[in-house]
Enzyme design. Structure first.
Site, PDB file in Angstrom:
ATOM      1  N   LYS A  90      -6.145  -2.697   6.136  1.00  0.00           N
ATOM      2  CA  LYS A  90      -6.540  -2.414   4.748  1.00  0.00           C
ATOM      3  C   LYS A  90      -5.560  -3.036   3.765  1.00  0.00           C
ATOM      4  O   LYS A  90      -5.961  -3.727   2.823  1.00  0.00           O
ATOM      5  CB  LYS A  90      -6.586  -0.896   4.514  1.00  0.00           C
ATOM      6  N   ASN A  91      -4.268  -2.782   3.981  1.00  0.00           N
ATOM      7  CA  ASN A  91      -3.290  -3.210   2.980  1.00  0.00           C
ATOM      8  C   ASN A  91      -3.200  -4.723   2.859  1.00  0.00           C
ATOM      9  O   ASN A  91      -2.797  -5.245   1.825  1.00  0.00           O
ATOM     10  CB  ASN A  91      -1.912  -2.620   3.291  1.00  0.00           C
TER      11      ASN A  91
ATOM     12  N   CYS B 141       0.191   8.443  -8.903  1.00  0.00           N
ATOM     13  CA  CYS B 141      -0.699   8.840  -7.814  1.00  0.00           C
ATOM     14  C   CYS B 141      -0.025   9.987  -7.103  1.00  0.00           C
ATOM     15  O   CYS B 141       1.107  10.338  -7.402  1.00  0.00           O
ATOM     16  CB  CYS B 141      -0.988   7.681  -6.877  1.00  0.00           C
TER      17      CYS B 141
ATOM     18  N   ARG C 165       5.222   5.667  -8.814  1.00  0.00           N
ATOM     19  CA  ARG C 165       4.860   4.291  -8.436  1.00  0.00           C
ATOM     20  C   ARG C 165       4.714   3.350  -9.634  1.00  0.00           C
ATOM     21  O   ARG C 165       3.611   2.889  -9.953  1.00  0.00           O
ATOM     22  CB  ARG C 165       3.596   4.289  -7.587  1.00  0.00           C
TER      23      ARG C 165
ATOM     24  N   ASP D  39       4.132   5.025   5.817  1.00  0.00           N
ATOM     25  CA  ASP D  39       2.707   5.315   6.026  1.00  0.00           C
ATOM     26  C   ASP D  39       2.424   5.986   7.373  1.00  0.00           C
ATOM     27  O   ASP D  39       1.284   6.338   7.646  1.00  0.00           O
ATOM     28  CB  ASP D  39       1.872   4.029   5.909  1.00  0.00           C
TER      29      ASP D  39
ATOM     30  N   ILE E  23      11.092   6.115   0.758  1.00  0.00           N
ATOM     31  CA  ILE E  23      10.294   5.158  -0.019  1.00  0.00           C
ATOM     32  C   ILE E  23       9.609   5.829  -1.213  1.00  0.00           C
ATOM     33  O   ILE E  23       9.649   5.311  -2.327  1.00  0.00           O
ATOM     34  CB  ILE E  23       9.225   4.464   0.865  1.00  0.00           C
TER      35      ILE E  23
ATOM     36  N   ARG F 126     -10.854   6.282   2.594  1.00  0.00           N
ATOM     37  CA  ARG F 126     -10.206   5.165   1.900  1.00  0.00           C
ATOM     38  C   ARG F 126      -9.567   4.216   2.909  1.00  0.00           C
ATOM     39  O   ARG F 126      -9.457   3.018   2.629  1.00  0.00           O
ATOM     40  CB  ARG F 126      -9.106   5.688   0.959  1.00  0.00           C
TER      41      ARG F 126
HETATM   42  C1  UD1 Z   1       2.461  -0.610  -0.252  1.00  0.00           C
HETATM   43  C2  UD1 Z   1       1.332  -0.057   0.568  1.00  0.00           C
HETATM   44  C3  UD1 Z   1       1.581   1.410   0.898  1.00  0.00           C
HETATM   45  C4  UD1 Z   1       2.947   1.586   1.541  1.00  0.00           C
HETATM   46  C5  UD1 Z   1       4.040   0.922   0.694  1.00  0.00           C
HETATM   47  C6  UD1 Z   1       5.401   0.935   1.366  1.00  0.00           C
HETATM   48  C7  UD1 Z   1      -0.632  -1.283  -0.164  1.00  0.00           C
HETATM   49  C8  UD1 Z   1      -1.966  -1.240  -0.831  1.00  0.00           C
HETATM   50  N1  UD1 Z   1       0.088  -0.149  -0.164  1.00  0.00           N
HETATM   51  O1  UD1 Z   1       2.472   0.118  -1.473  1.00  0.00           O
HETATM   52  O2  UD1 Z   1       0.560   1.857   1.791  1.00  0.00           O
HETATM   53  O3  UD1 Z   1       3.231   2.962   1.644  1.00  0.00           O
HETATM   54  O4  UD1 Z   1       3.696  -0.449   0.444  1.00  0.00           O
HETATM   55  O5  UD1 Z   1       5.330   0.345   2.618  1.00  0.00           O
HETATM   56  O6  UD1 Z   1      -0.243  -2.289   0.401  1.00  0.00           O
HETATM   57  N2  UD1 Z   1       8.449   0.513  -7.064  1.00  0.00           N
HETATM   58  C9  UD1 Z   1       9.017   0.479  -8.322  1.00  0.00           C
HETATM   59  N3  UD1 Z   1       8.623  -0.509  -9.179  1.00  0.00           N
HETATM   60  C10 UD1 Z   1       7.698  -1.439  -8.827  1.00  0.00           C
HETATM   61  C11 UD1 Z   1       7.123  -1.400  -7.548  1.00  0.00           C
HETATM   62  C12 UD1 Z   1       7.522  -0.397  -6.668  1.00  0.00           C
HETATM   63  O7  UD1 Z   1       9.855   1.315  -8.658  1.00  0.00           O
HETATM   64  O8  UD1 Z   1       7.376  -2.301  -9.679  1.00  0.00           O
HETATM   65  C13 UD1 Z   1       8.872   1.568  -6.099  1.00  0.00           C
HETATM   66  C14 UD1 Z   1       7.733   2.479  -5.660  1.00  0.00           C
HETATM   67  O9  UD1 Z   1       7.516   3.525  -6.581  1.00  0.00           O
HETATM   68  C15 UD1 Z   1       8.236   2.967  -4.324  1.00  0.00           C
HETATM   69  C16 UD1 Z   1       8.997   1.739  -3.785  1.00  0.00           C
HETATM   70  O10 UD1 Z   1       9.257   0.917  -4.905  1.00  0.00           O
HETATM   71  O11 UD1 Z   1       9.132   4.029  -4.489  1.00  0.00           O
HETATM   72  C17 UD1 Z   1       8.258   0.925  -2.755  1.00  0.00           C
HETATM   73  O12 UD1 Z   1       6.964   0.663  -3.220  1.00  0.00           O
HETATM   74  P1  UD1 Z   1       6.154  -0.628  -2.776  1.00  0.00           P
HETATM   75  O13 UD1 Z   1       6.799  -1.240  -1.579  1.00  0.00           O
HETATM   76  O14 UD1 Z   1       5.938  -1.482  -3.970  1.00  0.00           O
HETATM   77  O15 UD1 Z   1       4.771   0.025  -2.324  1.00  0.00           O
HETATM   78  P2  UD1 Z   1       3.311  -0.452  -2.711  1.00  0.00           P
HETATM   79  O16 UD1 Z   1       3.233  -1.931  -2.693  1.00  0.00           O
HETATM   80  O17 UD1 Z   1       2.862   0.283  -3.911  1.00  0.00           O
END
Ligand code: UD1
Length: 424
Positions: free
Chosen positions: A22-23, A118, A123, A307, A329, A399
């Site tokens: 999915k991701n 969320c 996030r 995850d 995370i 989902r």
């Molecule tokens: C993706 C995955 C999710 C997984 C996560 C971590 C998808 C659709 N989702 O989520 O299933 O749990 O990776 O492996 O691929 N952060 C910030 N600022 C930003 C971006 C992120 O502070 O601009 C923080 C987030 O709040 C979180 C951390 O960084 O605490 C890691 O998030 P991130 O790796 O970006 O996760 P996603 O890409 O949202």
């Protein structure tokens, strides 16, 4: 609303086909916006999230052929008719935000709703936006929307992420393929989904080095072509069924799963008393002896995935001893714990840490899903519990898990979906 009813106590025996990730699929779909030629994606997971992304792309003018139930999708962004991703479509699923970079790179401007919070944490998207600013975009946030413009095109940049973000790495990678000159992404995420996205983009003509490592270098090109690409197997789905087998006991082949994407889980499962091995055609999981308590510390890849944290906690509820969890995370990712406690689990929470004291057996009860991975942890607990567990709000499961009941049932689990309204 549908419910899932599980009668616990049956070991899992057989094989489970693993769907496309999915991701990864969601970001590969966004890549279609980068080219005016057709992108064919194979092994597409039929999920609420991937269908939802298709809906957003269609609203931007992408022609999509993806019959219901089919695992091949054709996406053709011959013309982009809109560069606006509205609130109603973006708020439902955060990954839709990833259309911003491709729109900006190809069209020079885009207006995309902020994804908002969320259930598992705030996030933010600040790292995504800083990357685009470094590439020369002007960004304004107004009325809940990100308005981004780079009217003379994006330019390559040297971007050092302050911490690892999967989404920001993928988003910057997508945009950099069409930027002028060289982009270097440092402290990039190393998740297998990043290498998958880069491999598809390379097939479309992008010039990318180092995807899957901490430093990715992209030489921008003027345009990208179409491609025919297969989505990688879903390591989180595979890991979930591996943990389910460890919880219920049994012997299961995860067809198509890649062991190298699951090494951190394999190591923890081994320590807990289950065996996970690479085998022709996939990954085999077995557990017959008792479960031992082991600790889990979530980390970016190649560490233990956040995850799979909820699922592993469900497993540890019946292990001998006390296991300690640290979630590094996301700040609010223990919502499954109170629901597991309804089944008799002994869990103590302190901020981002949890201690689980194994009990002899869980006992089935009605429980409520709160988010995608949390919901499947309740199914796992239900498989191992005595008696009947009813999981409510299964739209969370839909989902991210394709044909969950069917995949578990064919291995002997007693799992069924009840459709329609819930009792009040
Ligand atoms: C993706 C995955 C999710 C997984 C996560 C971590 C998808 C659709 N989702 O989520 O299933 O749990 O990776 O492996 O691929 N952060 C910030 N600022 C930003 C971006 C992120 O502070 O601009 C923080 C987030 O709040 C979180 C951390 O960084 O605490 C890691 O998030 P991130 O790796 O970006 O996760 P996603 O890409 O949202």
């Amino acid at each position: 609303m549908d419910r899932i009813v599980i009668s616990g106590g049956s070991a899992l025996e057989g094989s489970i086909p693993i769907s496309g990730a999915k991701n990864s699929a969601l970001k590969l779909m966004a890549a279609a916006l980068l080219s005016d030629q057709r992108l064919t994606l194979r092994k597409m997971p039929n999920l609420a999230d991937s269908r939802f992304m298709a809906q957003l792309l269609a609203s931007l003018g992408v022609e999509i052929e993806w019959p219901v139930g089919a695992d091949i999708a054709h996406l053709h962004a011959g013309t982009v008719s809109s560069t606006i991703a509205p609130y109603d479509l973006v708020r439902k699923m955060r990954a839709t935000f990833n259309v911003l970079g491709p729109l900006l790179a190809r069209m020079g401007h885009a207006t995309v709703s902020l994804p908002g919070g969320c259930a598992i944490g705030a996030r933010p998207v600040d790292l995504h936006l800083k990357a685009f600013e470094a590439m020369g975009a002007d960004i304004v946030i107004e009325g809940g929307y990100v308005k981004a413009a780079a009217l003379r095109g994006l330019r390559g940049a040297h971007i050092v992420f302050p911490f690892v973000s999967v989404g920001a790495t993928e988003h910057a990678l997508l945009a950099a393929t069409l930027a002028r000159g060289e982009t270097i992404l440092e402290n990039a995420a190393r998740e297998p989904e990043i290498a998958d996205l880069a491999a598809c983009l390379a097939q479309m003509g992008a010039r990318i080095d180092g995807a899957g490592s901490g430093t990715i270098t992209i030489q921008g090109v003027d345009s990208l072509s179409g491609a025919d690409y297969s989505v990688l197997p879903d390591r989180i789905e595979a890991g979930t069924y591996a943990i389910a087998c460890a919880a219920a006991g049994g012997d299961v082949l995860l067809q198509g799963a890649r062991f190298e994407d699951l090494a951190a889980l394999a190591e923890r499962l081994e320590a807990a008393g289950a065996q996970m091995t690479a085998q022709a055609g996939g990954v085999r999981v077995r557990r017959s002896g008792p479960l031992r308590a082991v600790d889990v510390d979530t980390q970016p890849f190649p560490g233990f995935p956040t995850d799979l944290q909820a699922q592993f906690m469900a497993l540890m509820c019946q292990a001998r001893g006390v296991s300690h969890f640290r979630e590094n995370i996301f700040e609010n990712r223990f919502m499954h714990a109170p629901e597991l406690m309804r089944l008799g689990a002994e869990i103590q929470l302190r901020g981002n840490e949890a201690s689980v004291t194994g009990v002899d057996h869980l006992i089935g009860a009605p429980v409520m899903a709160t988010d995608l991975r949390a919901s499947v942890s309740l199914v796992i607990a239900g498989l191992a519990a005595q008696g009947e567990t009813v999981v409510h709000r299964v739209y969370h499961l839909d989902r991210g898990f394709e044909q969950l009941e069917q995949k578990l049932s064919r291995c002997g689990a007693q799992v069924q979906r009840l459709r329609g309204s819930e009792p009040t």
